[in-house]
Design an enzyme around this catalytic site. Sequence first.
Site, PDB file in Angstrom:
ATOM      1  N   ARG A  15       0.841  -1.196   0.000  1.00 36.03           N
ATOM      2  CA  ARG A  15       0.000   0.000   0.000  1.00 36.03           C
ATOM      3  C   ARG A  15       0.882   1.254   0.000  1.00 36.03           C
ATOM      4  O   ARG A  15       2.091   1.181   0.254  1.00 36.03           O
ATOM      5  CB  ARG A  15      -0.899   0.007   1.247  1.00 36.03           C
ATOM      6  N   LYS A  75       2.196   2.166   7.077  1.00 34.55           N
ATOM      7  CA  LYS A  75       2.621   1.402   8.259  1.00 34.55           C
ATOM      8  C   LYS A  75       3.547   2.247   9.130  1.00 34.55           C
ATOM      9  O   LYS A  75       4.101   3.262   8.703  1.00 34.55           O
ATOM     10  CB  LYS A  75       3.371   0.135   7.827  1.00 34.55           C
ATOM     11  N   TYR A  94      -0.509   4.660  10.296  1.00 30.93           N
ATOM     12  CA  TYR A  94      -0.840   3.680  11.340  1.00 30.93           C
ATOM     13  C   TYR A  94       0.395   3.534  12.225  1.00 30.93           C
ATOM     14  O   TYR A  94       1.513   3.404  11.714  1.00 30.93           O
ATOM     15  CB  TYR A  94      -1.130   2.302  10.734  1.00 30.93           C
ATOM     16  N   HIS A  96       0.075   1.936  15.947  1.00 29.96           N
ATOM     17  CA  HIS A  96      -0.116   0.832  16.894  1.00 29.96           C
ATOM     18  C   HIS A  96       0.949   0.848  17.987  1.00 29.96           C
ATOM     19  O   HIS A  96       1.610  -0.156  18.249  1.00 29.96           O
ATOM     20  CB  HIS A  96      -0.142  -0.518  16.148  1.00 29.96           C
ATOM     21  N   GLU A 118      -5.177   4.874  13.617  1.00 28.09           N
ATOM     22  CA  GLU A 118      -6.079   3.986  14.355  1.00 28.09           C
ATOM     23  C   GLU A 118      -6.720   4.636  15.571  1.00 28.09           C
ATOM     24  O   GLU A 118      -7.675   4.090  16.134  1.00 28.09           O
ATOM     25  CB  GLU A 118      -5.364   2.688  14.758  1.00 28.09           C
ATOM     26  N   ILE A 269      -7.743 -12.939  13.905  1.00 24.07           N
ATOM     27  CA  ILE A 269      -6.417 -13.439  14.313  1.00 24.07           C
ATOM     28  C   ILE A 269      -5.490 -12.300  14.717  1.00 24.07           C
ATOM     29  O   ILE A 269      -4.608 -12.481  15.562  1.00 24.07           O
ATOM     30  CB  ILE A 269      -5.787 -14.310  13.187  1.00 24.07           C
ATOM     31  N   ASP A 270      -5.697 -11.091  14.153  1.00 22.89           N
ATOM     32  CA  ASP A 270      -4.808  -9.977  14.526  1.00 22.89           C
ATOM     33  C   ASP A 270      -4.982  -9.580  15.988  1.00 22.89           C
ATOM     34  O   ASP A 270      -4.153  -8.883  16.552  1.00 22.89           O
ATOM     35  CB  ASP A 270      -5.014  -8.771  13.587  1.00 22.89           C
TER      36      ASP A 270
HETATM   37  N1  LIG Z   1      -6.995 -10.180   9.737  1.00 21.24           N
HETATM   38  C1  LIG Z   1      -7.133  -8.962   9.239  1.00 21.24           C
HETATM   39  O1  LIG Z   1      -6.482  -8.588   8.269  1.00 21.24           O
HETATM   40  C2  LIG Z   1      -8.113  -8.013   9.847  1.00 21.24           C
HETATM   41  C3  LIG Z   1      -8.475  -6.839   9.178  1.00 21.24           C
HETATM   42  C4  LIG Z   1      -9.441  -6.020   9.766  1.00 21.24           C
HETATM   43  C5  LIG Z   1      -9.993  -6.353  11.013  1.00 21.24           C
HETATM   44  N2  LIG Z   1      -9.587  -7.505  11.630  1.00 21.24           N
HETATM   45  C6  LIG Z   1     -10.150  -7.946  12.923  1.00 21.24           C
HETATM   46  O2  LIG Z   1     -11.462  -8.444  12.767  1.00 21.24           O
HETATM   47  C7  LIG Z   1     -12.110  -8.431  14.040  1.00 21.24           C
HETATM   48  C8  LIG Z   1     -13.494  -7.848  13.899  1.00 21.24           C
HETATM   49  O3  LIG Z   1     -13.377  -6.462  13.564  1.00 21.24           O
HETATM   50  P1  LIG Z   1     -14.663  -5.539  13.371  1.00 21.24           P
HETATM   51  O4  LIG Z   1     -14.159  -4.257  12.811  1.00 21.24           O
HETATM   52  O5  LIG Z   1     -15.727  -6.286  12.660  1.00 21.24           O
HETATM   53  O6  LIG Z   1     -15.107  -5.315  14.887  1.00 21.24           O
HETATM   54  P2  LIG Z   1     -16.558  -4.841  15.374  1.00 21.24           P
HETATM   55  O7  LIG Z   1     -16.352  -4.277  16.753  1.00 21.24           O
HETATM   56  O8  LIG Z   1     -17.208  -4.001  14.337  1.00 21.24           O
HETATM   57  O9  LIG Z   1     -17.399  -6.211  15.484  1.00 21.24           O
HETATM   58  C9  LIG Z   1     -17.154  -7.210  16.433  1.00 21.24           C
HETATM   59  C10 LIG Z   1     -18.469  -7.907  16.726  1.00 21.24           C
HETATM   60  O10 LIG Z   1     -18.176  -9.036  17.559  1.00 21.24           O
HETATM   61  C11 LIG Z   1     -19.321  -9.187  18.411  1.00 21.24           C
HETATM   62  N3  LIG Z   1     -19.007 -10.080  19.520  1.00 21.24           N
HETATM   63  C12 LIG Z   1     -18.367  -9.833  20.686  1.00 21.24           C
HETATM   64  N4  LIG Z   1     -18.323 -10.950  21.436  1.00 21.24           N
HETATM   65  C13 LIG Z   1     -18.959 -11.931  20.736  1.00 21.24           C
HETATM   66  C14 LIG Z   1     -19.245 -13.307  20.969  1.00 21.24           C
HETATM   67  N5  LIG Z   1     -18.869 -13.908  22.108  1.00 21.24           N
HETATM   68  N6  LIG Z   1     -19.905 -13.974  19.991  1.00 21.24           N
HETATM   69  C15 LIG Z   1     -20.289 -13.388  18.856  1.00 21.24           C
HETATM   70  N7  LIG Z   1     -20.052 -12.092  18.594  1.00 21.24           N
HETATM   71  C16 LIG Z   1     -19.403 -11.379  19.507  1.00 21.24           C
HETATM   72  C17 LIG Z   1     -19.647  -7.752  18.816  1.00 21.24           C
HETATM   73  O11 LIG Z   1     -20.932  -7.643  19.365  1.00 21.24           O
HETATM   74  C18 LIG Z   1     -19.473  -7.019  17.482  1.00 21.24           C
HETATM   75  O12 LIG Z   1     -20.701  -6.966  16.780  1.00 21.24           O
HETATM   76  C19 LIG Z   1     -11.173  -7.615  14.944  1.00 21.24           C
HETATM   77  O13 LIG Z   1     -10.410  -8.499  15.718  1.00 21.24           O
HETATM   78  C20 LIG Z   1     -10.296  -6.871  13.967  1.00 21.24           C
HETATM   79  O14 LIG Z   1      -9.050  -6.519  14.541  1.00 21.24           O
HETATM   80  C21 LIG Z   1      -8.662  -8.312  11.066  1.00 21.24           C
END
Ligand SMILES: NC(=O)c1ccc[n+]([C@@H]2O[C@H](COP(=O)([O-])OP(=O)(O)OC[C@H]3O[C@@H](n4cnc5c(N)ncnc54)[C@H](O)[C@@H]3O)[C@@H](O)[C@H]2O)c1
Length: 366
Positions: A15, A75, A94, A96, A118, A269-270
Amino acid sequence: MKIGCVKEIKNNEYRVGLTPDNVRAYVAAGHHVYMEKGAGIGSGFTDNEYVDAGASLIDNAADVWHLVDMMIKVKEPLEEEYPLFRKGLILYTYLHLAADRQQTEALLAGQVNAVAYETIQEKDRSLPCLSPMSQIAGRLSIQEGAKYLEKKFGGEGILLAGVPGTPKANVVILGGGTVGMNACKIAVGMGANVTILDVNLKRLEELDNMFGAHIQTLVSNDSNVERVVKNADLVIGSVLIPGGSTPKLFKRKYLPEMKDGAVFVDVAIDQGGCGESSHTTTHDDPVYIVDGVVHYCVGNMPGAVPRTSTIALTNATLKYGLQIASLGLEKAAETNPAIRKGINAYCGKLVNANVAKAHGMACEEI
Ligand SMILES: NC(=O)c1ccc[n+]([C@@H]2O[C@H](COP(=O)([O-])OP(=O)(O)OC[C@H]3O[C@@H](n4cnc5c(N)ncnc54)[C@H](O)[C@@H]3O)[C@@H](O)[C@H]2O)c1
């Protein structure tokens, strides 16, 4: 203001902090933009496009760092970039910092005024520079899941939508926030059977209103998760408890009961992941198999689609960047509290409470 942008040097990061359209916006507002040659190539933007937009090209990154008032990146800076820090430089990227003491100390020692994407937060508590990456990861999770359901990758060998006369795939989404909702949208669009689980009933109501009869919503608890994953072809892990550790909803004991060749994409996973059997993987080696279930656990999923990710990210960052450039950081922070929340380090002091707490350091007022 003199604005700079350099090529990202982190492994597998394609990016870039500014698109040619962004350059055009800064130039139109009266600023000068200095781009390192080749900075946009990974995202498909050529040097000529930047020049046409009004940027000056610079041969090497160090010269850009020395020249500019504000450096715009994607980054966090890496160790080899720390010697380029200097007093009063605005760094907009970003960061962190809560997870990176070495960088925090380097920014403070260098007296850099660091604005972290962030932590920019609007009045409604939304995080506008984070959510585009969740949108991308959510949509991509279904695309990747569909790919790894193919036989040659260890999957069941099924098509998500099926065709007339064959079963559709069952997609289960754990967590219906930004990632989960975007995954849902693509899975529904592809014609799969979708079940989405969340602990937040209000959120389930919103999802039900959005997708109607196309999805099944369920409250998230152990019994429901166990019941639905047994029949799932694709499970998406998208749970988040802000500031807390991710609950391990997807238990290891479920795996032997699942279909052979089912796929689990643990987007969370992050933040540690929501599967007991999850561990972080990379774009170079994205999957592994446990008890016949293919696990995809890439920590930076948006990196797979750098062009879309760059455009989505800069769509969100441009507005604040322009305010900082036009008003100066102090006035911009005074005028817009979202920018104030973005400032993590200022004049050699830590000014973000969460980062300070994470390192046991003092948080100062600006
Ligand atoms: N791997 C990647 O590249 C990448 C990229 C972006 C985001 N993420 C990760 O994805 C995850 C989700 O991000 P988001 O922006 O959707 O967050 P978000 O806060 O919008 O959504 C999280 C949801 O999880 C729900 N939740 C909490 N506890 C729960 C449970 N026990 N059972 C079911 N649902 C539950 C919450 O109510 C909420 O609706 C985060 O960990 C974020 O860091 C990863």
